[in-house]
Design a protein around this motif. Sequence first.
Motif, PDB file in Angstrom:
ATOM      1  N   VAL A   1       9.002 -11.270  -2.758  1.00  0.00           N
ATOM      2  CA  VAL A   1       7.722 -10.813  -2.261  1.00  0.00           C
ATOM      3  C   VAL A   1       7.927  -9.642  -1.306  1.00  0.00           C
ATOM      4  O   VAL A   1       7.193  -8.658  -1.359  1.00  0.00           O
ATOM      5  CB  VAL A   1       6.957 -11.973  -1.576  1.00  0.00           C
ATOM      6  CG1 VAL A   1       5.695 -11.488  -0.906  1.00  0.00           C
ATOM      7  CG2 VAL A   1       6.650 -13.059  -2.550  1.00  0.00           C
ATOM      8  N   LEU A   2       8.929  -9.770  -0.443  1.00  0.00           N
ATOM      9  CA  LEU A   2       9.204  -8.699   0.509  1.00  0.00           C
ATOM     10  C   LEU A   2       9.638  -7.418  -0.210  1.00  0.00           C
ATOM     11  O   LEU A   2       9.179  -6.326   0.135  1.00  0.00           O
ATOM     12  CB  LEU A   2      10.263  -9.136   1.515  1.00  0.00           C
ATOM     13  CG  LEU A   2      10.664  -8.096   2.563  1.00  0.00           C
ATOM     14  CD1 LEU A   2       9.468  -7.723   3.426  1.00  0.00           C
ATOM     15  CD2 LEU A   2      11.801  -8.621   3.409  1.00  0.00           C
ATOM     16  N   CYS A   3      10.494  -7.549  -1.215  1.00  0.00           N
ATOM     17  CA  CYS A   3      10.945  -6.366  -1.967  1.00  0.00           C
ATOM     18  C   CYS A   3       9.776  -5.707  -2.680  1.00  0.00           C
ATOM     19  O   CYS A   3       9.665  -4.475  -2.685  1.00  0.00           O
ATOM     20  CB  CYS A   3      12.025  -6.757  -2.973  1.00  0.00           C
ATOM     21  SG  CYS A   3      13.577  -7.231  -2.220  1.00  0.00           S
ATOM     22  N   ASN A   4       8.907  -6.510  -3.268  1.00  0.00           N
ATOM     23  CA  ASN A   4       7.724  -5.974  -3.933  1.00  0.00           C
ATOM     24  C   ASN A   4       6.837  -5.241  -2.939  1.00  0.00           C
ATOM     25  O   ASN A   4       6.332  -4.145  -3.217  1.00  0.00           O
ATOM     26  CB  ASN A   4       6.952  -7.106  -4.618  1.00  0.00           C
ATOM     27  CG  ASN A   4       5.776  -6.597  -5.411  1.00  0.00           C
ATOM     28  OD1 ASN A   4       5.751  -5.445  -5.817  1.00  0.00           O
ATOM     29  ND2 ASN A   4       4.802  -7.459  -5.620  1.00  0.00           N
ATOM     30  N   ALA A   5       6.633  -5.831  -1.762  1.00  0.00           N
ATOM     31  CA  ALA A   5       5.798  -5.196  -0.746  1.00  0.00           C
ATOM     32  C   ALA A   5       6.418  -3.899  -0.246  1.00  0.00           C
ATOM     33  O   ALA A   5       5.717  -2.904  -0.030  1.00  0.00           O
ATOM     34  CB  ALA A   5       5.564  -6.154   0.417  1.00  0.00           C
ATOM     35  N   MET A   6       7.731  -3.907  -0.082  1.00  0.00           N
ATOM     36  CA  MET A   6       8.390  -2.689   0.400  1.00  0.00           C
ATOM     37  C   MET A   6       8.341  -1.580  -0.651  1.00  0.00           C
ATOM     38  O   MET A   6       8.093  -0.418  -0.315  1.00  0.00           O
ATOM     39  CB  MET A   6       9.818  -3.005   0.818  1.00  0.00           C
ATOM     40  CG  MET A   6       9.875  -3.866   2.062  1.00  0.00           C
ATOM     41  SD  MET A   6      11.534  -4.313   2.552  1.00  0.00           S
ATOM     42  CE  MET A   6      12.122  -2.771   3.183  1.00  0.00           C
ATOM     43  N   CYS A   7       8.562  -1.927  -1.924  1.00  0.00           N
ATOM     44  CA  CYS A   7       8.482  -0.914  -2.993  1.00  0.00           C
ATOM     45  C   CYS A   7       7.069  -0.362  -3.108  1.00  0.00           C
ATOM     46  O   CYS A   7       6.872   0.848  -3.239  1.00  0.00           O
ATOM     47  CB  CYS A   7       8.928  -1.515  -4.319  1.00  0.00           C
ATOM     48  SG  CYS A   7      10.691  -1.856  -4.406  1.00  0.00           S
ATOM     49  N   LYS A   8       6.079  -1.253  -3.059  1.00  0.00           N
ATOM     50  CA  LYS A   8       4.684  -0.807  -3.122  1.00  0.00           C
ATOM     51  C   LYS A   8       4.334   0.025  -1.891  1.00  0.00           C
ATOM     52  O   LYS A   8       3.626   1.025  -1.982  1.00  0.00           O
ATOM     53  CB  LYS A   8       3.756  -2.032  -3.227  1.00  0.00           C
ATOM     54  CG  LYS A   8       2.297  -1.706  -3.309  1.00  0.00           C
ATOM     55  CD  LYS A   8       1.941  -1.067  -4.625  1.00  0.00           C
ATOM     56  CE  LYS A   8       0.429  -0.918  -4.728  1.00  0.00           C
ATOM     57  NZ  LYS A   8       0.025  -0.020  -5.790  1.00  0.00           N
TER      58      LYS A   8
END
Length: 164
Positions: A1-8
């Motif tokens: 979730v954190l990686c997705n949020a950071m990429c977005k």
Amino acid sequence: VLCNAMCKGVTEVKELARHGIMEYFGQGKAFVFENVCSLLNCMAVCGACACRACNGIEDTGMENIALVLVSFTHWLYLAWFMLGFQLTGPFIISAIEMLATDIPAFLMAVSVFMGAFASGMYILSNKVGLHFWMRDLEVCLMAVLGDPQMEHFEGTLDVWPLVA
């Protein structure tokens, strides 16, 4: 979730840098809605992770607040996807316009009356300090929400009108 949020988040920041802040938030209602939901979501996920890293599992108050914001922005982002459908699109647009215009106006009017009544209660209670005024404001808010706290009026001056 954190990686997705950071990429977005990186994608949104690049888009913001490429187009500028005026075009990023001024393209149109649907684009503004998507951009705001994306930015809030990314910031809330990163904030929840930062709260967990700083406070651990003992004190989860700030983390819970961030997680509520994450959940709310996820659901709002789902509403952005519903804009493309014939039956739900106009309804979502109407709801967004209502949230942006009607509700802030209503909240401003209610806050004026709550402030007036809280100030009146504060003056008549003969107590001094910001804490007491904030407590009176809380009592007014709870009365607006339908849960009046009648015990707050006990032990005050005899100038209070009788409350039925």
